[in-house]
Design a protein around this motif. Structure first.
Motif, PDB file in Angstrom:
ATOM      1  N   ALA A  49       0.827  -1.206   0.000  1.00 37.81           N
ATOM      2  CA  ALA A  49       0.000   0.000   0.000  1.00 37.81           C
ATOM      3  C   ALA A  49       0.868   1.266   0.000  1.00 37.81           C
ATOM      4  CB  ALA A  49      -0.925  -0.007   1.214  1.00 37.81           C
ATOM      5  N   ASN A  50       1.956   1.234   0.747  1.00 32.68           N
ATOM      6  CA  ASN A  50       2.866   2.401   0.824  1.00 32.68           C
ATOM      7  C   ASN A  50       2.117   3.706   1.051  1.00 32.68           C
ATOM      8  OD1 ASN A  50       5.329   1.172   0.615  1.00 32.68           O
ATOM      9  ND2 ASN A  50       5.331   1.191  -1.644  1.00 32.68           N
ATOM     10  N   GLY A  51       1.127   3.647   1.922  1.00 31.06           N
ATOM     11  CA  GLY A  51       0.370   4.862   2.242  1.00 31.06           C
ATOM     12  C   GLY A  51      -0.597   5.303   1.153  1.00 31.06           C
ATOM     13  N   LYS A  52      -0.658   4.527   0.052  1.00 28.22           N
ATOM     14  CA  LYS A  52      -1.576   4.897  -1.028  1.00 28.22           C
ATOM     15  C   LYS A  52      -3.011   4.514  -0.670  1.00 28.22           C
ATOM     16  CE  LYS A  52      -0.863   3.369  -5.314  1.00 28.22           C
ATOM     17  NZ  LYS A  52      -0.298   2.892  -6.564  1.00 28.22           N
ATOM     18  N   THR A  53      -3.982   5.323  -1.095  1.00 33.08           N
ATOM     19  CA  THR A  53      -5.394   4.951  -0.932  1.00 33.08           C
ATOM     20  C   THR A  53      -5.742   4.025  -2.093  1.00 33.08           C
ATOM     21  OG1 THR A  53      -5.739   7.190  -0.167  1.00 33.08           O
ATOM     22  CG2 THR A  53      -7.711   5.901  -0.620  1.00 33.08           C
ATOM     23  N   PRO A  54      -6.361   2.879  -1.800  1.00 34.83           N
ATOM     24  CA  PRO A  54      -6.691   1.978  -2.908  1.00 34.83           C
ATOM     25  C   PRO A  54      -7.972   2.386  -3.631  1.00 34.83           C
ATOM     26  CG  PRO A  54      -7.446   1.029  -0.854  1.00 34.83           C
ATOM     27  CD  PRO A  54      -6.779   2.334  -0.491  1.00 34.83           C
ATOM     28  N   ALA A  55      -8.121   1.867  -4.842  1.00 34.96           N
ATOM     29  CA  ALA A  55      -9.446   1.813  -5.469  1.00 34.96           C
ATOM     30  C   ALA A  55     -10.070   0.513  -4.959  1.00 34.96           C
ATOM     31  CB  ALA A  55      -9.301   1.768  -6.984  1.00 34.96           C
ATOM     32  N   TRP A  56     -11.414   0.413  -4.977  1.00 39.10           N
ATOM     33  CA  TRP A  56     -12.067  -0.851  -4.609  1.00 39.10           C
ATOM     34  C   TRP A  56     -12.704  -1.444  -5.848  1.00 39.10           C
ATOM     35  CZ3 TRP A  56     -11.978  -3.617  -0.072  1.00 39.10           C
ATOM     36  CH2 TRP A  56     -11.274  -3.005   0.967  1.00 39.10           C
ATOM     37  N   ARG A  57     -12.344  -2.700  -6.114  1.00 38.98           N
ATOM     38  CA  ARG A  57     -12.891  -3.402  -7.281  1.00 38.98           C
ATOM     39  C   ARG A  57     -13.771  -4.557  -6.824  1.00 38.98           C
ATOM     40  NH1 ARG A  57     -10.278  -2.431 -12.217  1.00 38.98           N
ATOM     41  NH2 ARG A  57      -8.361  -1.233 -11.952  1.00 38.98           N
ATOM     42  N   ILE A  58     -14.723  -4.904  -7.662  1.00 39.69           N
ATOM     43  CA  ILE A  58     -15.536  -6.093  -7.398  1.00 39.69           C
ATOM     44  C   ILE A  58     -15.031  -7.232  -8.286  1.00 39.69           C
ATOM     45  CG2 ILE A  58     -17.371  -5.399  -9.050  1.00 39.69           C
ATOM     46  CD1 ILE A  58     -19.312  -6.745  -6.897  1.00 39.69           C
ATOM     47  N   ALA A  59     -14.911  -8.413  -7.682  1.00 42.41           N
ATOM     48  CA  ALA A  59     -14.495  -9.600  -8.437  1.00 42.41           C
ATOM     49  C   ALA A  59     -15.699 -10.088  -9.237  1.00 42.41           C
ATOM     50  CB  ALA A  59     -14.038 -10.693  -7.466  1.00 42.41           C
ATOM     51  N   VAL A  60     -15.532 -10.220 -10.551  1.00 40.31           N
ATOM     52  CA  VAL A  60     -16.682 -10.588 -11.391  1.00 40.31           C
ATOM     53  C   VAL A  60     -16.635 -12.076 -11.748  1.00 40.31           C
ATOM     54  CG1 VAL A  60     -16.973  -8.267 -12.330  1.00 40.31           C
ATOM     55  CG2 VAL A  60     -15.549  -9.930 -13.560  1.00 40.31           C
ATOM     56  N   PRO A  61     -17.792 -12.669 -11.984  1.00 43.38           N
ATOM     57  CA  PRO A  61     -17.848 -14.097 -12.265  1.00 43.38           C
ATOM     58  C   PRO A  61     -17.597 -14.409 -13.748  1.00 43.38           C
ATOM     59  CG  PRO A  61     -20.063 -13.204 -12.189  1.00 43.38           C
ATOM     60  CD  PRO A  61     -19.135 -12.052 -11.922  1.00 43.38           C
ATOM     61  N   ASP A  62     -17.141 -15.622 -13.979  1.00 48.19           N
ATOM     62  CA  ASP A  62     -16.900 -16.107 -15.336  1.00 48.19           C
ATOM     63  C   ASP A  62     -18.164 -16.839 -15.796  1.00 48.19           C
ATOM     64  OD1 ASP A  62     -15.937 -17.117 -17.674  1.00 48.19           O
ATOM     65  OD2 ASP A  62     -14.281 -18.260 -16.792  1.00 48.19           O
ATOM     66  N   ARG A  63     -19.218 -16.067 -16.024  1.00 53.54           N
ATOM     67  CA  ARG A  63     -20.477 -16.650 -16.535  1.00 53.54           C
ATOM     68  C   ARG A  63     -21.224 -15.563 -17.304  1.00 53.54           C
ATOM     69  NH1 ARG A  63     -24.720 -14.701 -13.067  1.00 53.54           N
ATOM     70  NH2 ARG A  63     -23.966 -14.281 -10.966  1.00 53.54           N
ATOM     71  N   ILE A  64     -22.164 -16.003 -18.126  1.00 52.76           N
ATOM     72  CA  ILE A  64     -22.930 -15.071 -18.949  1.00 52.76           C
ATOM     73  C   ILE A  64     -23.989 -14.360 -18.097  1.00 52.76           C
ATOM     74  CG2 ILE A  64     -24.569 -14.933 -20.889  1.00 52.76           C
ATOM     75  CD1 ILE A  64     -21.838 -15.581 -21.877  1.00 52.76           C
ATOM     76  N   ILE A  65     -24.030 -13.045 -18.226  1.00 50.26           N
ATOM     77  CA  ILE A  65     -25.113 -12.281 -17.615  1.00 50.26           C
ATOM     78  C   ILE A  65     -25.839 -11.580 -18.758  1.00 50.26           C
ATOM     79  CG2 ILE A  65     -25.703 -10.324 -16.118  1.00 50.26           C
ATOM     80  CD1 ILE A  65     -23.423 -11.125 -14.327  1.00 50.26           C
ATOM     81  N   GLY A  66     -27.089 -11.953 -18.969  1.00 52.29           N
ATOM     82  CA  GLY A  66     -27.834 -11.403 -20.093  1.00 52.29           C
ATOM     83  C   GLY A  66     -29.199 -10.902 -19.652  1.00 52.29           C
ATOM     84  N   PHE A  67     -29.809 -10.122 -20.512  1.00 52.69           N
ATOM     85  CA  PHE A  67     -31.164  -9.639 -20.216  1.00 52.69           C
ATOM     86  C   PHE A  67     -31.858  -9.315 -21.530  1.00 52.69           C
ATOM     87  CE2 PHE A  67     -30.814  -5.051 -21.112  1.00 52.69           C
ATOM     88  CZ  PHE A  67     -29.442  -4.951 -21.270  1.00 52.69           C
ATOM     89  N   GLN A  68     -33.170  -9.222 -21.448  1.00 55.58           N
ATOM     90  CA  GLN A  68     -33.985  -8.933 -22.628  1.00 55.58           C
ATOM     91  C   GLN A  68     -34.310  -7.442 -22.627  1.00 55.58           C
ATOM     92  OE1 GLN A  68     -34.510 -11.434 -24.768  1.00 55.58           O
ATOM     93  NE2 GLN A  68     -35.570 -10.050 -26.185  1.00 55.58           N
ATOM     94  N   ASP A  69     -33.748  -6.702 -23.540  1.00 59.63           N
ATOM     95  CA  ASP A  69     -34.009  -5.265 -23.615  1.00 59.63           C
ATOM     96  C   ASP A  69     -35.246  -5.023 -24.483  1.00 59.63           C
ATOM     97  OD1 ASP A  69     -32.473  -2.460 -23.182  1.00 59.63           O
ATOM     98  OD2 ASP A  69     -33.492  -2.462 -25.130  1.00 59.63           O
ATOM     99  N   GLU A  70     -36.068  -4.073 -24.062  1.00 62.05           N
ATOM    100  CA  GLU A  70     -37.330  -3.781 -24.779  1.00 62.05           C
ATOM    101  C   GLU A  70     -37.088  -3.299 -26.204  1.00 62.05           C
ATOM    102  OE1 GLU A  70     -40.587  -3.727 -23.919  1.00 62.05           O
ATOM    103  OE2 GLU A  70     -40.636  -3.785 -21.734  1.00 62.05           O
ATOM    104  N   ILE A  71     -35.940  -2.686 -26.450  1.00 57.25           N
ATOM    105  CA  ILE A  71     -35.684  -2.123 -27.780  1.00 57.25           C
ATOM    106  C   ILE A  71     -34.615  -2.925 -28.523  1.00 57.25           C
ATOM    107  CG2 ILE A  71     -34.828  -0.067 -29.021  1.00 57.25           C
ATOM    108  CD1 ILE A  71     -36.043   1.598 -26.667  1.00 57.25           C
ATOM    109  N   VAL A  72     -33.572  -3.286 -27.803  1.00 60.30           N
ATOM    110  CA  VAL A  72     -32.404  -3.910 -28.437  1.00 60.30           C
ATOM    111  C   VAL A  72     -32.564  -5.425 -28.575  1.00 60.30           C
ATOM    112  CG1 VAL A  72     -29.907  -4.266 -28.108  1.00 60.30           C
ATOM    113  CG2 VAL A  72     -30.924  -2.056 -27.559  1.00 60.30           C
TER     114      VAL A  72
END
Ligand code: GLU
Length: 295
Positions: free
Chosen positions: A130-153
């Motif tokens: 860290a050396n006194g640095k402020t971190p960014a915070w990241r979220i660990a993402v999954p290795d799977r498909i995330i999909g949705f049905q868009d009304e237009i697309v």
């Protein structure tokens, strides 16, 4: 039950593309007997323009839009975002990242929305000091498909691990990332329907993943066609989109109503009457999907 919203960022004044989003989100909400909220997304002071927030609200009023309740300002909702991040921390879903952008991007591959972070800091043993640095915070993402049905697309999906990578929720400079704030706000405000531009389609799988992690409902989505200039660039501050001219309210409303394939409105005296016409004739299925080149 329908709660929709319009969520401008006060980085500049409203332009024709913003008017299309405002009108479509408003008409979809009202045609479904729903509420329409306005949320000022003022999370990034270095990119904001002094006075733009008040100017945006004044412009919406001048075009005849009436929103429900008080305008929400993201800059005043720090506690809500802290709470969301705290919850993700307690579930071990996020981690501090000390990588400088320059370093990690040098070796990164391109994804759906910029570079894919290689996940170095996800593994504590690999995390730089860290050396006194402020971190960014990241979220660990999954290795799977995330999909949705868009009304237009229609159907849209990503594999976050391949297409996006672990993404930032709190920046190292202390500002909240759009992705976290928008999900926390939509959940807290009970938003059921999101009607916004297709520039944000690429963000939606990230937002759905965050909703899942936070136990929030996933709203219905409709991503509107983008208005582009003759070079195919989205109208924005960067492409010098002209601010909406309040002396041309009727012409501008008629212009976006045409883009949305609404029938031509009769002569009217006030912009409110054009909005009422749009609500009365609203048909989400007739909205075109592809970019629209504007005159
Ligand atoms: N504040 C974003 C923008 O102005 C919109 C966010 C959203 O609708 O989710 O582009």
């Amino acid at each position: 039950m329908y709660i929709g919203r319009f969520a401008p960022s006060p980085t500049g004044l409203l332009h024709i593309g913003s008017l299309l989003t405002a009108l479509a989100s408003y008409a979809d909400a009202r045609a479904n007997g729903g509420k329409w909220l306005v949320r000022m997304e003022d999370l990034d002071p270095p990119r904001e323009m002094a006075g733009a927030d008040a100017h945006i609200l004044h412009t919406l009023e001048a075009f005849g839009f009436e929103w429900d309740g008080e305008v929400a300002y993201q800059s005043r909702r720090n506690g809500l975002y802290q709470e969301a991040l705290g919850r993700l921390k307690s579930e071990g879903l996020v981690y501090p990242c000390y990588c400088s952008r320059k370093d990690w991007q040098a070796a990164a591959t391109a994804g759906a929305d910029g570079f894919v972070y290689n996940g170095r800091c996800r593994v504590p043993a690999q995390r730089p000091e860290a050396n006194g640095k402020t971190p960014a915070w990241r979220i660990a993402v999954p290795d799977r498909i995330i999909g949705f049905q868009d009304e237009i697309v229609g159907y849209y999906a990503q594999n976050l691990a391949h297409d996006i990578g672990d993404f930032v929720l709190l920046r190292a400079d202390g500002f909240w990332a759009y992705q976290l704030a928008v999900v926390a706000d939509d959940a807290e405000q009970g938003i059921t329907h999101i009607v916004r531009g297709q520039d944000l389609l690429v963000s939606t799988p990230r937002q759905i993943y965050l909703q899942q992690c936070l136990g929030a409902n996933t709203p219905h989505y409709a991503h509107l066609p983008l208005l582009v200039n003759s070079l195919g660039q989205k109208w924005s501050k960067q492409t010098l989109a002209p601010a909406l001219d309040l002396n041309r309210r009727e012409a501008l409303l008629r212009q976006v109503m045409r883009y949305l394939n609404l029938p031509d409105a009769p002569e009217v005296d006030r912009p409110e009457e054009l909005l009422a016409w749009a609500v009365l004739h609203w048909e989400i299925r007739t909205i075109p999907c592809n970019d629209i080149v504007t005159e």
